[in-house]
Design a protein around this motif. Structure first.
Motif, PDB file in Angstrom:
ATOM      1  N   ARG A   1      42.910  -3.647 -28.890  1.00 50.38           N
ATOM      2  CA  ARG A   1      42.378  -4.323 -27.705  1.00 50.38           C
ATOM      3  C   ARG A   1      41.340  -3.454 -26.990  1.00 50.38           C
ATOM      4  O   ARG A   1      41.398  -3.226 -25.789  1.00 50.38           O
ATOM      5  CB  ARG A   1      43.490  -4.728 -26.757  1.00 50.38           C
ATOM      6  CG  ARG A   1      44.442  -5.745 -27.383  1.00 50.38           C
ATOM      7  CD  ARG A   1      45.416  -6.314 -26.380  1.00 50.38           C
ATOM      8  NE  ARG A   1      46.259  -7.319 -27.008  1.00 50.38           N
ATOM      9  CZ  ARG A   1      45.910  -8.599 -27.203  1.00 50.38           C
ATOM     10  NH1 ARG A   1      44.720  -9.012 -26.796  1.00 50.38           N
ATOM     11  NH2 ARG A   1      46.758  -9.443 -27.775  1.00 50.38           N
ATOM     12  N   GLY A   2      40.445  -2.902 -27.761  1.00 47.72           N
ATOM     13  CA  GLY A   2      39.309  -2.169 -27.203  1.00 47.72           C
ATOM     14  C   GLY A   2      39.556  -0.699 -26.944  1.00 47.72           C
ATOM     15  O   GLY A   2      38.646   0.015 -26.504  1.00 47.72           O
ATOM     16  N   LEU A   3      40.765  -0.223 -27.179  1.00 48.35           N
ATOM     17  CA  LEU A   3      41.096   1.180 -26.915  1.00 48.35           C
ATOM     18  C   LEU A   3      41.440   1.898 -28.218  1.00 48.35           C
ATOM     19  O   LEU A   3      41.987   1.303 -29.154  1.00 48.35           O
ATOM     20  CB  LEU A   3      42.286   1.290 -25.952  1.00 48.35           C
ATOM     21  CG  LEU A   3      42.120   0.630 -24.581  1.00 48.35           C
ATOM     22  CD1 LEU A   3      43.428   0.757 -23.793  1.00 48.35           C
ATOM     23  CD2 LEU A   3      40.964   1.253 -23.804  1.00 48.35           C
ATOM     24  N   MET A   4      41.132   3.203 -28.275  1.00 45.49           N
ATOM     25  CA  MET A   4      41.555   4.017 -29.416  1.00 45.49           C
ATOM     26  C   MET A   4      43.076   4.140 -29.361  1.00 45.49           C
ATOM     27  O   MET A   4      43.632   4.623 -28.364  1.00 45.49           O
ATOM     28  CB  MET A   4      40.898   5.408 -29.355  1.00 45.49           C
ATOM     29  CG  MET A   4      39.371   5.378 -29.548  1.00 45.49           C
ATOM     30  SD  MET A   4      38.578   7.015 -29.474  1.00 45.49           S
ATOM     31  CE  MET A   4      38.715   7.351 -27.721  1.00 45.49           C
ATOM     32  N   GLN A   5      43.726   3.696 -30.406  1.00 43.34           N
ATOM     33  CA  GLN A   5      45.191   3.623 -30.411  1.00 43.34           C
ATOM     34  C   GLN A   5      45.677   3.847 -31.845  1.00 43.34           C
ATOM     35  O   GLN A   5      45.213   3.192 -32.776  1.00 43.34           O
ATOM     36  CB  GLN A   5      45.674   2.250 -29.921  1.00 43.34           C
ATOM     37  CG  GLN A   5      47.164   2.131 -29.761  1.00 43.34           C
ATOM     38  CD  GLN A   5      47.665   2.666 -28.416  1.00 43.34           C
ATOM     39  OE1 GLN A   5      46.867   3.039 -27.566  1.00 43.34           O
ATOM     40  NE2 GLN A   5      48.965   2.704 -28.254  1.00 43.34           N
ATOM     41  N   GLY A   6      46.636   4.824 -32.007  1.00 49.42           N
ATOM     42  CA  GLY A   6      47.111   5.134 -33.345  1.00 49.42           C
ATOM     43  C   GLY A   6      46.375   6.340 -33.921  1.00 49.42           C
ATOM     44  O   GLY A   6      45.870   7.207 -33.195  1.00 49.42           O
ATOM     45  N   HIS A   7      46.312   6.396 -35.230  1.00 49.40           N
ATOM     46  CA  HIS A   7      45.694   7.553 -35.878  1.00 49.40           C
ATOM     47  C   HIS A   7      44.177   7.393 -35.937  1.00 49.40           C
ATOM     48  O   HIS A   7      43.670   6.318 -36.259  1.00 49.40           O
ATOM     49  CB  HIS A   7      46.236   7.726 -37.296  1.00 49.40           C
ATOM     50  CG  HIS A   7      45.738   8.971 -37.969  1.00 49.40           C
ATOM     51  ND1 HIS A   7      46.284  10.202 -37.751  1.00 49.40           N
ATOM     52  CD2 HIS A   7      44.723   9.169 -38.857  1.00 49.40           C
ATOM     53  CE1 HIS A   7      45.654  11.108 -38.467  1.00 49.40           C
ATOM     54  NE2 HIS A   7      44.687  10.506 -39.151  1.00 49.40           N
ATOM     55  N   GLY A   8      43.466   8.504 -35.648  1.00 47.61           N
ATOM     56  CA  GLY A   8      42.017   8.456 -35.712  1.00 47.61           C
ATOM     57  C   GLY A   8      41.404   9.837 -35.739  1.00 47.61           C
ATOM     58  O   GLY A   8      42.089  10.850 -35.532  1.00 47.61           O
ATOM     59  N   VAL A   9      40.102   9.834 -35.978  1.00 49.88           N
ATOM     60  CA  VAL A   9      39.346  11.092 -36.031  1.00 49.88           C
ATOM     61  C   VAL A   9      38.157  10.963 -35.092  1.00 49.88           C
ATOM     62  O   VAL A   9      37.321  10.075 -35.267  1.00 49.88           O
ATOM     63  CB  VAL A   9      38.855  11.392 -37.460  1.00 49.88           C
ATOM     64  CG1 VAL A   9      38.036  12.682 -37.471  1.00 49.88           C
ATOM     65  CG2 VAL A   9      40.023  11.484 -38.422  1.00 49.88           C
ATOM     66  N   PHE A  10      38.096  11.849 -34.106  1.00 53.54           N
ATOM     67  CA  PHE A  10      36.981  11.870 -33.168  1.00 53.54           C
ATOM     68  C   PHE A  10      36.155  13.115 -33.468  1.00 53.54           C
ATOM     69  O   PHE A  10      36.666  14.243 -33.436  1.00 53.54           O
ATOM     70  CB  PHE A  10      37.478  11.904 -31.728  1.00 53.54           C
ATOM     71  CG  PHE A  10      36.400  11.652 -30.716  1.00 53.54           C
ATOM     72  CD1 PHE A  10      36.300  10.425 -30.092  1.00 53.54           C
ATOM     73  CD2 PHE A  10      35.458  12.640 -30.383  1.00 53.54           C
ATOM     74  CE1 PHE A  10      35.301  10.177 -29.155  1.00 53.54           C
ATOM     75  CE2 PHE A  10      34.456  12.398 -29.463  1.00 53.54           C
ATOM     76  CZ  PHE A  10      34.375  11.164 -28.845  1.00 53.54           C
ATOM     77  N   THR A  11      34.859  12.914 -33.734  1.00 60.97           N
ATOM     78  CA  THR A  11      33.976  14.022 -34.086  1.00 60.97           C
ATOM     79  C   THR A  11      32.824  14.076 -33.103  1.00 60.97           C
ATOM     80  O   THR A  11      32.087  13.093 -32.956  1.00 60.97           O
ATOM     81  CB  THR A  11      33.429  13.870 -35.512  1.00 60.97           C
ATOM     82  OG1 THR A  11      34.514  13.734 -36.426  1.00 60.97           O
ATOM     83  CG2 THR A  11      32.578  15.064 -35.900  1.00 60.97           C
ATOM     84  N   ARG A  12      32.686  15.212 -32.450  1.00 66.06           N
ATOM     85  CA  ARG A  12      31.570  15.382 -31.522  1.00 66.06           C
ATOM     86  C   ARG A  12      30.294  15.692 -32.281  1.00 66.06           C
ATOM     87  O   ARG A  12      30.311  16.098 -33.437  1.00 66.06           O
ATOM     88  CB  ARG A  12      31.866  16.518 -30.547  1.00 66.06           C
ATOM     89  CG  ARG A  12      32.882  16.139 -29.486  1.00 66.06           C
ATOM     90  CD  ARG A  12      33.209  17.313 -28.586  1.00 66.06           C
ATOM     91  NE  ARG A  12      31.997  18.006 -28.113  1.00 66.06           N
ATOM     92  CZ  ARG A  12      31.799  18.348 -26.829  1.00 66.06           C
ATOM     93  NH1 ARG A  12      32.704  18.030 -25.920  1.00 66.06           N
ATOM     94  NH2 ARG A  12      30.711  18.988 -26.473  1.00 66.06           N
ATOM     95  N   ALA A  13      29.191  15.525 -31.606  1.00 67.53           N
ATOM     96  CA  ALA A  13      27.898  15.769 -32.236  1.00 67.53           C
ATOM     97  C   ALA A  13      27.731  17.229 -32.640  1.00 67.53           C
ATOM     98  O   ALA A  13      27.022  17.549 -33.595  1.00 67.53           O
ATOM     99  CB  ALA A  13      26.774  15.354 -31.288  1.00 67.53           C
TER     100      ALA A  13
END
Length: 687
Positions: free
Chosen positions: A104-116
């Motif tokens: 529902r539009g939010l990061m939820q669960g497993h994920g990978v966030f990579t900065r520039a």
């Protein structure tokens, strides 16, 4: 996708810890390396400064304090009711990306966030926030693996620095080390702290191993040793057990100096101080316990004794109003140590008899104090000489023998004062054991060794010191200053200079002593004085056919006078009595002269055969050709002494050659000659 407002950024507080032992450079550099910007973090560096052996404040260790979601520019993935839902990839403003699960539009669960800039978080998200298990990875390879709450390290996790090997594994609370954890400061893991933390600072109970190997175990507060604790300085052999305050010893405690028993012993002893400390220094009432058992009690200020105290010797004798400095002395190496005062009951009544009765008590006290002052040096000298002749002496438990005492007296040139060693034996004789006056095997206890030095000092120097108020103490002081301290432990002579050679030579001592005794009894039957003069020695060598063209009377007299004040004046030594050590070392010198050529060795291979006997008889001087001892005054001394005879150090193969010559001399020349003359009845048979 809605935007989330940035949370307020939190700036870490600077800390300035202090310490005692090692500079904080290592930990300061570690702190700088650990300061990183998380995916959702901005933080400021802490600063470390202070004294020695203390840790830097490490507040900059990844405090994730703020979280923001940049504007999404492009999205690829599942949608639900026009919202990101399911699996997808979001490309955000500034070059950041997120790949993982949405709800529902939010990061939820497993994920990978990579900065520039390459910094990455991989793990669980909840409502756009890192929450649960996750991994932070920096572009330089540093990482954090563990529990995360609201974007902060919270729970249990491990931080690892790739560049220097620094790691922390343990508990975290809102981005700070809090609870129990283990921090390694280097890749080799030789520098570490394991224990309790309070908001990024060591607090509670913990163990710190410093780069030097020194270890502290005990209580901490604000990164400093504080409370009860034990510090072990392994590199200098010291230990402190007691109270600490702000990184320094403060309050009641015990400082221990762990000592390896001097001169190669494997037994461990220790000196210790128990009492009050202030800012790391002995301050207040305290007691110093010496390793020997002696005890000093007194007042201290800034590590120094400030008033007289009570001194108890190892035998229980108590001395009041003594300054601690008076109980200290320097050994031959310049090291200071507490004197373990011994029983001062020296049997010097014979010396005191020559002193007016009203002065005897003062004389006794003064000479006892002088011996006390030099006790550490004399005990070290006693141990050194008691080990001579023993290749392996691990525990220094050997008693000195008269043979070793003679060596000590010769090294100190005491016999240059007009009193030969045989006469010194008589001065120090025990009337209860007259038969052992000159025995090389008589044991010399430490107390008797000290008594002998007092008696000897008086007999040598009393004429020079008769104008002094304390004659005995003045004589003893002169003996120490002029003879003992400059020369002790500088072994001379043939017997003891080389340990391996001495160990081999001592195998012949008993048999040579029996020959020495029997010859003395043969030439002086009415007396009980087992000694011989140089003239007697020469006639003995003549009877044994030892003197020949190689071993001349002049060569023998060179050996006799080698360490005398006037070595070229042979005639003045003809009637000087020899100690057994001098007799035995002359035999060792003869071995170096008689056993030089391979031809002579082959001629004496079978000493019991008639051929060998005839060779010996033909090679020696006849009675008519043998000069009388009085004729020696007309012979000029030679200069044929070898390095070994002159006292120069030899080593390696040269020592082995000397040992071979010694074995050849005793086994093929001296002992066989004695046996033949015994059978012929020329000398008295051994009993």
């Amino acid at each position: 996708m809605s935007q989330v407002k940035k949370k307020k950024k939190i700036k870490t507080k600077e800390e300035k810890p202090a310490d005692l032992i090692e500079p904080p450079g290592e930990e300061k550099q570690i702190e700088e390396n650990l300061i990183r910007r998380c995916v959702f973090v901005r933080e400021d560096e802490g600063r470390a400064d202070g004294l020695q052996e203390e840790d830097s404040d490490m507040d900059g260790l990844d405090q994730c304090t703020s979280f923001f979601i940049p504007v999404v520019r492009r999205y690829e993935g599942d949608m639900l009711e026009e919202q990101f839902h399911g699996e997808g990839v979001a490309h955000m403003q500034g070059g950041h990306t997120y790949e993982g699960m949405f709800s529902r539009g939010l990061m939820q669960g497993h994920g990978v966030f990579t900065r520039a800039d390459g910094l990455k978080y991989e793990g669980e998200f909840r409502n756009n926030t890192p929450e649960g298990q996750g991994t932070y990875t920096w572009p330089d390879g540093n990482s954090y693996v563990g529990e995360v709450c609201h974007g902060l390290r919270h729970g249990t996790g491990t931080y690892a620095c790739a560049s220097n090997g620094v790691t922390y594994t343990g508990q975290w609370d809102e981005g700070k080390r809090h609870g129990k954890g283990l921090l390694h400061y280097n890749r080799e893991r030789t520098s570490w702290y394991e224990g309790e933390w309070v908001h990024n600072k060591k607090g509670g109970w913990g163990v710190r191993c410093y780069p030097s190997g020194n270890i502290y175990s005990g209580q901490w507060k604000n990164n400093l040793r504080h409370g009860e604790g034990t510090m072990r300085w392994l590199n200098v052999g010291q230990q402190y057990v007691g109270k600490w305050k702000k990184g320094a010893q403060e309050g009641r405690g015990t400082h221990i100096w762990i000592l390896r028993q001097v001169e190669e012993s494997q037994c461990f002893l220790s000196n210790q101080y128990t009492g009050n400390f202030v800012q790391g220094l002995r301050h207040g009432r305290g007691t110093f316990y010496h390793a020997s058992g002696a005890v000093y009690e007194g007042e201290w200020r800034d590590n120094k004794s400030v008033s007289t105290g009570r001194f108890t010797s190892i035998y229980g004798h108590v001395f009041e109003d003594v300054m601690f400095e008076q109980t200290m002395t320097q050994d031959l190496y310049g090291n200071k140590s507490l004197i373990p005062l011994f029983d001062m009951a020296l049997n010097i009544e014979g010396l005191l008899a020559d002193i007016p009765e009203r002065e005897q008590d003062a004389e006794r006290k003064q000479v006892e104090f002088m011996v006390w002052t030099h006790y550490t040096e004399l005990r070290s000298i006693y141990r050194f000489y008691s080990r001579l002749g023993f290749v392996d002496s691990l525990h220094n438990l050997s008693l000195m023998t008269r043979l070793q005492l003679w060596c000590f007296l010769k090294d100190c040139y005491v016999h240059h004062q007009g009193i030969p060693l045989s006469q010194i034996d008589c001065l120090m004789a025990d009337s209860a054991n007259p038969a052992e006056v000159h025995s090389p095997f008589s044991p010399i206890l430490l107390r008797r060794f000290l008594y002998c030095l007092v008696v000897l000092a008086y007999n040598v120097y009393h004429k020079d010191m008769k104008s002094q108020s304390n004659v005995l103490a003045s004589c003893f002081s002169k003996l120490m200053t002029d003879n003992i301290l400059p020369n002790a432990k500088k072994v001379k002579g043939l017997l003891f200079r080389q340990p391996d050679y001495a160990a081999e030579a001592l195998a012949y001592i008993e048999r040579c002593w029996a020959i020495f005794q029997n010859h003395c009894k043969a030439i002086l039957p009415p007396t009980n004085d087992e000694s011989m003069t140089c003239r007697d020695l020469l006639w003995l060598f003549k009877d044994l056919n030892l003197l020949d063209k190689t071993l001349t009377t002049a060569r023998v007299m060179e050996m006799v006078t080698a360490d005398r004040p006037d070595p070229q004046n042979f005639s003045s030594f003809l009637y000087v009595k020899l100690s057994f050590l001098e007799f035995f070392e002359i035999l060792l010198g003869c071995a170096q002269v008689k056993c030089l050529s391979s031809r002579e060795l082959k001629e004496r291979q079978t000493p019991s055969t008639p051929k060998a006997e005839s060779i010996e008889d033909s090679s020696t001087l006849t009675d008519s050709r043998f000069p009388s001892p009085e004729d020696l005054i007309n012979q000029s001394p030679g200069v044929l002494r070898t390095k070994f005879q002159q006292g120069e150090q030899t080593e390696g193969p040269e020592v082995e050659v000397q040992i071979q010559k010694m074995h050849q001399f005793f086994n093929y020349i001296f002992f066989p000659d004695v046996e033949r003359k015994l059978k012929a009845g020329h000398i008295k048979k051994e009993t």
